[in-house]
Design a protein around this motif. Sequence first.
Motif, short mmCIF file in Angstrom:
data_model
loop_
_atom_site.label_atom_id
_atom_site.label_comp_id
_atom_site.label_asym_id
_atom_site.label_seq_id
_atom_site.Cartn_x
_atom_site.Cartn_y
_atom_site.Cartn_z
N UNK A 31 38.66 41.25 43.54
CA UNK A 31 37.82 41.83 44.59
C UNK A 31 38.29 43.23 44.97
N UNK A 32 39.60 43.42 45.03
CA UNK A 32 40.12 44.75 45.37
C UNK A 32 39.70 45.77 44.31
N UNK A 55 35.83 46.37 44.39
CA UNK A 55 35.47 47.22 45.53
C UNK A 55 35.77 48.69 45.22
N UNK A 69 41.56 37.68 44.63
CA UNK A 69 41.67 38.79 45.57
C UNK A 69 41.92 40.10 44.81
#
Lengths: 344, 548
Positions: free
Chosen positions: B22-23, B26, B19
């Motif tokens: 992904x943060x 992004x 996660x």
Amino acid sequence: MRPEDLLCPTPRGLYCPPADAYIDPMRPAERALITHGHADHARPGNGAVMATPETLAIMEARYGEDFCGTRQPSPYGAKTRVGEVSVSFHPAGHVLGAAQIRLEWKGFRAVVSGDYKRAHDPTAADFEVVPCDLFVTEATFGLPVFRHPPAEDEIAKLLHSVELFPERAHLVGAYSLGKAQRLMKLLRAAGWDRPIHLHGAMVRVTEAYARLGVDLGETVQVTAADRAKLAGAIVLCPPSALRELWARKFPDPVAVAASGWLRVRARARQGGVELPLVVSDHADWDELRRTILDTGAEEIWVTHGEEDALVHWCGTAGLKARPLRLVGYGDEGDETPAEEAAAP
Amino acid sequence: MNRFAFLLDRLAYEPRRNAKIRLMAEYFRETPDPERGFALAALTGALSFRHAKPGLIRGLIMERTDPVLFGLSYDYVGDLAETVALMWPGETRANRSPLLSEIVEGLTSTAKLDLPKRLAQWLDALDETGRWALLKLITGSLRIGASARLAKTAVAALGEDVKPDDVELVWPGLAPPYEDLFAWVEGRGERPFAEDPAPFRPPMLAHPLEDANFRAFEPKDFVAEWKWDGIRVQASAGRDAEGRHVARLWSRSGEDVSGAFPDLVEALTFDGAIDGELLILREGRVQTFNVLQQRLNRKSVTPKLLAEFPAHIRAYDLLVEGDEDLRERPFEERRKRLEAFIAREDNRRVDLSAIVPFDDWDGLTAARLDPASAGAGDDAAAVEGLMVKRRDSPYVVGRPKGLWFKWKHDPMTVDAVLMYAQRGHGRRSSFYSDYTFGVWTTDPEEGERLAPVGKAYFGFTDEELTELDRFVRKNTTNRFGPVREVVHTAEQGLVLEIAFEGIARSTRHKSGVAMRFPRVARIRWDKPTAEADRLESLEALIAEKEGA
């Protein structure tokens, strides 16, 4: 006369001798004036209860029909004589039905704030400034570090996370009365039109809100079998449920919580929260100070919370202030009444 | 700055590795150059600011707030940067908040005297999260649980076919704001040229041998060597464009650890790259990991430390010799080149790790059980096991299948009693998954009691965790904040078989012993607590090791 003749702090709560009534009594009283429906303020078993019609409906939904001997609804603004005192209820902006209680006796005006906030909340009537001589205020967030951001920005954080992690369930820990419904309404306003899933403990109060005319869109109670299927869903539950076995059955759950306390990072981390939303139903530091000045009161009593800083500030502003150190309020952490918490 | 602050805030709470990636990915995807490049520099620790000190920040807030209110607030929050970020006064915001690039540029170019005013302007223009991020950034204490490696992994995720190790390879030649890196990863530009003459080359890793049915392999296809119990390092050296010699020591994960080992780096006078084990040698004898740890735990590298704990490299492999990259060559050939290289260099800080001869798997098994007789001699106590490598294996980044194997010693084990349990983090946040365990000892006053000797938080399966969690919840006798005391008497309680890699005396632990790498090997539901091990048997293990 002295303010203490109208209001005096006792172990049972604030007592008003000329009305022979307690405000938000800790233990059952003959006559009680109730500011709002949270369990630390509204307890069952009192004799006569006066509160706003909404608060009475919420108490009935939580405690059952026989939560008190007799009840007397007092709509916002209406003046009623209790003993020698003129009593009226005014919007506090805290949750649906929440009121400040104004007491007038021999020309002296006191306002007991209960819990309040100044920010707009689509599920509660906006706070109303009530001029008075004595203002009895809460101080849950009575430190300069507590300044709540706009709730809409916090909701945007939640929706951003749901978009980024669509395969996970977002479990939002929030008090079942007030906070949960405010979040639902804010989510709807932000365009979230899918069903909102509810832990069993939230259902009864949410239904009471709907009966009182607050439209929250489609809500669905989570069943044991559903949990594994709720990828991408937003699920509201009491804060304590985030740490229970119950929370584990969801697909890779994200632990979200909504509370003013989360402004302080260490507190959020201690609670194991992964996505903190700083949404509070209490006045922040700036609102507390503004409200005290707005009332025009010359004397300020601080009931519960971080009273030291607020009392110090009153001194620097030339106001007479004292802490009441009432125990028993403000422990909202698990404000869910027992029988609701036990619901599936 | 606000978008970057939002990222830091999210990362600080997010426990999951994927996660976090992904943060970050992004953020890199939607943030333009050069902002994202400075963010990458902040995340990888490539930024530092000389003049921004906590005293400066304290001075700014004292000018702006009531000292009593500041004291109460600081006391409540417990962190200076956060307290200041939260209570910084003023509602008025500048028309626009400063960009991260402006802040980085401003911090470098602003004179020390002008810094307070500049910093105050930025704080005025930012929201709370922005102020928190700015203050954390300038005081160099981001602590958001994201390593440099993780940030590079997120950069790689922007590309179609870019691996984190590819980013690692070009990294040494790059500088903030890394526009060439992003251009290459996104397919808009050439691969940047790594100009560092002493770059990090991602290491090749091994699989544990129990995972492979090695008896089916042909013994003559493999070479064995000792697995030393030190720190895997890469010594990389070469000449830069101006002809200056540059040497660096890299950790397995690509951190530059040269600063901690000046004695060793000074001795890296060759041109090339060696894969080896960092060890402390005294009079030619390899010291145990416990000795090495005494050097690692020091904050400053003093002449006394250098003299008492001389660092060496025991070489396993030669990756580059001069300008020639050997990594595509078979292991056997690299080994010959390595032997010649070490002989020619004749460096007193760098020696060769010996090959362990064997004819068949039984012979190798015997060598593993008794390294002292199989060639390790006096150094046997520092042998952690064996490495078994295919003769034809190229040096491949990562953990390729079927080429290299590590065959560690069987761990030591002890039967201990579960005493306390604490909730875990992240995935395990609702489970009691950190276990403090103890062994029996005789106390002169209290008689028989359990002495806590360690903490284990892995080694069990998910099903076992569920069972352990249930046991903890049903058998809690006391609570101390997040910690639960679990029943542990001679009659009642749960025995855990704890496996560990080493044991040493410790003054920091009340019991006087410290285990290395303890984990739950088995749950002994069957074993009565009274039959768990005693502290004396652990002390005997230490004595045995020290005597070895």
